[in-house]
Design a protein around this motif. Structure first.
Motif, short mmCIF file in Angstrom:
data_model
loop_
_atom_site.label_atom_id
_atom_site.label_comp_id
_atom_site.label_asym_id
_atom_site.label_seq_id
_atom_site.Cartn_x
_atom_site.Cartn_y
_atom_site.Cartn_z
N VAL A 188 0.83 -1.22 0.00
CA VAL A 188 0.00 0.00 0.00
C VAL A 188 0.86 1.26 0.00
N LEU A 189 2.16 1.11 0.24
CA LEU A 189 3.03 2.29 0.13
C LEU A 189 3.01 2.82 -1.29
N PHE A 190 2.69 1.94 -2.27
CA PHE A 190 2.54 2.37 -3.66
C PHE A 190 1.34 3.31 -3.81
N LEU A 191 0.41 3.25 -2.86
CA LEU A 191 -0.78 4.12 -2.91
C LEU A 191 -0.50 5.45 -2.22
N GLY A 192 0.68 5.53 -1.59
CA GLY A 192 1.12 6.82 -1.09
C GLY A 192 0.62 7.23 0.27
N ALA A 193 0.14 6.29 1.07
CA ALA A 193 -0.33 6.67 2.41
C ALA A 193 0.09 5.62 3.43
N LYS A 194 -0.01 6.00 4.71
CA LYS A 194 0.30 5.03 5.78
C LYS A 194 -0.74 3.92 5.77
N PHE A 326 14.12 -3.09 5.60
CA PHE A 326 13.21 -2.74 6.68
C PHE A 326 13.87 -3.03 8.03
N ASP A 327 15.12 -2.64 8.15
CA ASP A 327 15.90 -2.97 9.36
C ASP A 327 15.83 -1.86 10.41
N VAL A 328 15.00 -0.86 10.17
CA VAL A 328 14.83 0.23 11.15
C VAL A 328 13.33 0.39 11.44
N ASP A 329 13.01 1.31 12.32
CA ASP A 329 11.63 1.50 12.77
C ASP A 329 10.73 2.07 11.65
N PHE A 330 9.82 1.24 11.17
CA PHE A 330 8.90 1.61 10.10
C PHE A 330 8.04 2.81 10.52
N LYS A 331 7.52 2.76 11.77
CA LYS A 331 6.60 3.82 12.23
C LYS A 331 7.30 5.16 12.33
N ALA A 332 8.55 5.16 12.78
CA ALA A 332 9.30 6.42 12.92
C ALA A 332 9.52 7.06 11.55
N ILE A 337 7.50 11.17 7.34
CA ILE A 337 6.92 11.50 6.03
C ILE A 337 5.57 12.18 6.18
N TYR A 338 4.67 11.58 6.98
CA TYR A 338 3.26 12.01 6.97
C TYR A 338 2.86 12.94 8.11
N ASP A 339 3.57 12.88 9.22
CA ASP A 339 3.14 13.66 10.39
C ASP A 339 4.00 14.90 10.62
N ASN A 340 5.31 14.72 10.62
CA ASN A 340 6.20 15.83 11.00
C ASN A 340 6.90 16.51 9.82
N ALA A 341 6.87 15.87 8.65
CA ALA A 341 7.55 16.39 7.45
C ALA A 341 8.98 16.80 7.76
N GLU A 342 9.81 15.81 8.03
CA GLU A 342 11.22 16.08 8.30
C GLU A 342 12.07 14.94 7.74
N TRP A 343 13.37 15.19 7.62
CA TRP A 343 14.26 14.13 7.17
C TRP A 343 14.29 13.03 8.23
N PRO A 344 14.09 11.77 7.85
CA PRO A 344 14.05 10.70 8.85
C PRO A 344 15.44 10.44 9.45
N GLU A 345 15.46 10.15 10.74
CA GLU A 345 16.74 9.83 11.39
C GLU A 345 17.36 8.59 10.76
N GLU A 346 16.58 7.51 10.76
CA GLU A 346 17.04 6.25 10.16
C GLU A 346 16.00 5.80 9.13
N PRO A 347 16.28 6.02 7.85
CA PRO A 347 15.25 5.72 6.83
C PRO A 347 15.21 4.25 6.41
N LEU A 348 14.01 3.75 6.14
CA LEU A 348 13.90 2.53 5.36
C LEU A 348 14.33 2.90 3.95
N PHE A 349 14.81 1.92 3.20
CA PHE A 349 15.11 2.23 1.81
C PHE A 349 14.92 1.00 0.94
N TYR A 350 14.89 1.26 -0.35
CA TYR A 350 14.68 0.22 -1.35
C TYR A 350 15.84 0.27 -2.33
#
Length: 487
Positions: A188-194, A326-332, A337-350
């Motif tokens: 569902v991340l392809f749909l652009g929302a949490k 997905f080795d870091v906190d998904f919720k953080a 992305i959606y709540d605080n609009a800031e650069w993530p401390e530890e990002p998930l990546f693809y």
């Protein structure tokens, strides 16, 4: 005489619309601001390496087949498809990962190996997702988002509760293991929302993932763009490059009459924009815009991205064509992305390594890699930040996959918020359009037809059906049908 249609932009939705409109008998001309076609789905070639700048996942092959069937042809007439086996791999840590196979049986076995009894639960979950897919992709998404009544059918009546629950709730009701939950929430991340903001009905994305598989067009996703443009040209569509739309011309009766491109007027009976919706409305006088700045500012946008295109001087080990970290906190990260609009401390990546599947993507013995970090749109974007995040993810990549890669970088190119704005006039530099939340679904999305300017239409990821490549193809069909109905 044929009626003339000018289309702004040459992405998936514009090319799709151009084919349908030319088939209907219109004279169609595309104006593309960049030096190559494809919109966000352009291509980067460098030192013998080939990268898709935009989309890299080929999902929902049935939507592509349906599109080409409308012109009595097939995808295979334009490009070769390879089904990925495995589809992708997800790392949760150096020691823990799951490989998603190319059949449901393989996926059931992978789930069972992580959580006993989960394969039976997954089987039931996928059956429900398959039923939703049949309703959504074979029917609902092919409706133009004009009326709420479009959503009310005998089939959707039985699914009503799923529009008021969320993917996160449905998944957690059945599965307890955090790793399996993340794998099921990933599509569902392809749909652009949490997942916690996405209606449960959208579990059809899980069927698209597990049931239909992940594919790769030989030569990359850009081959699909080339196929669409070949089809469009065969139908008589004219394509202009380096032709930015500077203004939409409107007469005294509030009817669109053409555009100004590179300082020159181009007349048309109808104007259709596949460019960014917000940007397109800035090409009109303020009183002719349907949606205010406040409207756009309040919308939930899908993420932007920080992308790296890297040429490696060796083959990369312990990864698949598509590999998720997905080795870091998904919720953080989701909160950033959606709540605080800031650069993530530890990002998930693809990470994508298309040269694992496709020999023509990189020189022999070398590897083409694409790394993507989802980000909030509108973030401050500086070269120093890009560098810091590249080092951050490469360090983790090396630790998790147990190899040195940073010493083997031949070159790297990056693409981020500022580039999305510069190259695509993208609102706040978003990458995927408007998120598919409950209140941004179907008739609640920006309209295909302007309410204020006659003969002005829109298509693409900010309108119906939503973000993603298959929805963009469908959006082109929907707007072409609407134009035919009203003209």
């Amino acid at each position: 005489m044929k009626k003339k249609i000018i289309i702004i932009g040459s992405g998936f939705s514009s090319l799709s619309a151009s084919c349908y409109l030319a088939q209907q008998g219109y004279e169609v001309e595309i104006f593309e601001k960049n030096s190559s076609i494809g919109g966000r789905a352009r291509q980067l070639k460098k030192e013998g390496f080939t990268f898709d700048i935009g989309p890299t996942w080929y999902w929902m092959p049935d939507v592509f087949e349906r599109f080409f069937a409308d012109f009595n042809t097939t995808p295979q007439a334009y490009y070769d498809l390879i089904k990925l086996s495995p589809a992708y791999k997800v790392y949760f840590s150096k020691e823990e990962s799951i490989t998603i196979g190319d059949t449901l049986d393989k996926i059931y076995a992978a789930f069972e190996s992580i959580e006993k009894g989960s394969s039976q639960k997954l089987e039931k979950f996928i059956e429900k997702a398959r039923s939703n897919y049949d309703i959504a992709i074979k029917d609902l998404v092919y409706r133009p988002g004009v009326s709420p009544l479009e959503l009310i059918t005998p089939q959707t009546a039985t699914k009503l509760n799923q529009f008021f629950s969320t993917i996160a709730k449905e998944v957690r009701r059945e599965f307890k293991n955090d790793q399996l939950i993340q794998v099921l929430e990933f599509p569902v991340l392809f749909l652009g929302a949490k997942p916690s903001d996405t209606p449960a009905f959208y579990s059809f994305m899980n069927f698209a993932d597990f049931g239909l598989g992940t594919w790769h067009p030989k030569g990359g996703m850009y081959q699909v763009i080339l196929g669409l443009s070949e089809l469009a040209k065969s139908l008589g569509v004219k394509i202009n490059l380096n032709a930015s739309a500077e203004k939409i011309l409107v007469d005294n009766h509030n009817k669109a009459t053409g555009i100004i491109s590179n300082g020159k007027e181009h007349q048309a009976d109808i104007v259709l924009s596949g460019a960014d919706y917000h940007h397109t409305e800035t090409l009109l006088h303020p009183e002719l815009r349907q949606y205010s700045e406040t409207y756009w500012d309040k919308k939930t946008f899908a993420p932007s991205s920080l992308l790296f295109y890297v040429g490696f001087d060796k083959k990369i080990e312990n990864v698949e064509h598509h590999t998720l970290f997905f080795d870091v906190d998904f919720k953080a990260h989701a909160k950033a992305i959606y709540d605080n609009a800031e650069w993530p401390e530890e990002p998930l990546f693809y990470a994508s390594f298309p040269s694992k599947t496709d020999d023509n993507i990189a020189p022999k013995g070398k590897e083409a890699a694409i790394f993507l970090i989802p980000l909030a749109p509108g973030l401050r974007d500086e070269q120093s930040l890009r560098e810091r995040y590249f080092k951050k993810i490469i360090k983790r990549f090396e630790e998790i996959t147990n190899q040195n890669v940073s010493n083997y970088v031949i070159f790297k190119e990056s693409f981020c918020v500022n580039d999305f704005v510069k190259d695509y006039n993208s609102y706040k530099g978003n990458a995927y359009g408007l998120a598919n939340t409950l209140f941004q679904t179907a008739f609640l999305r920006p309209k295909l037809k302007s309410k204020k300017v006659k003969s002005l239409y829109f298509t693409g990821q900010l309108t119906v059906p939503g973000p993603g490549v298959p929805p963009s193809l469908i959006s082109g069909k929907l707007v072409a049908e609407l134009i035919k109905k009203h003209n």
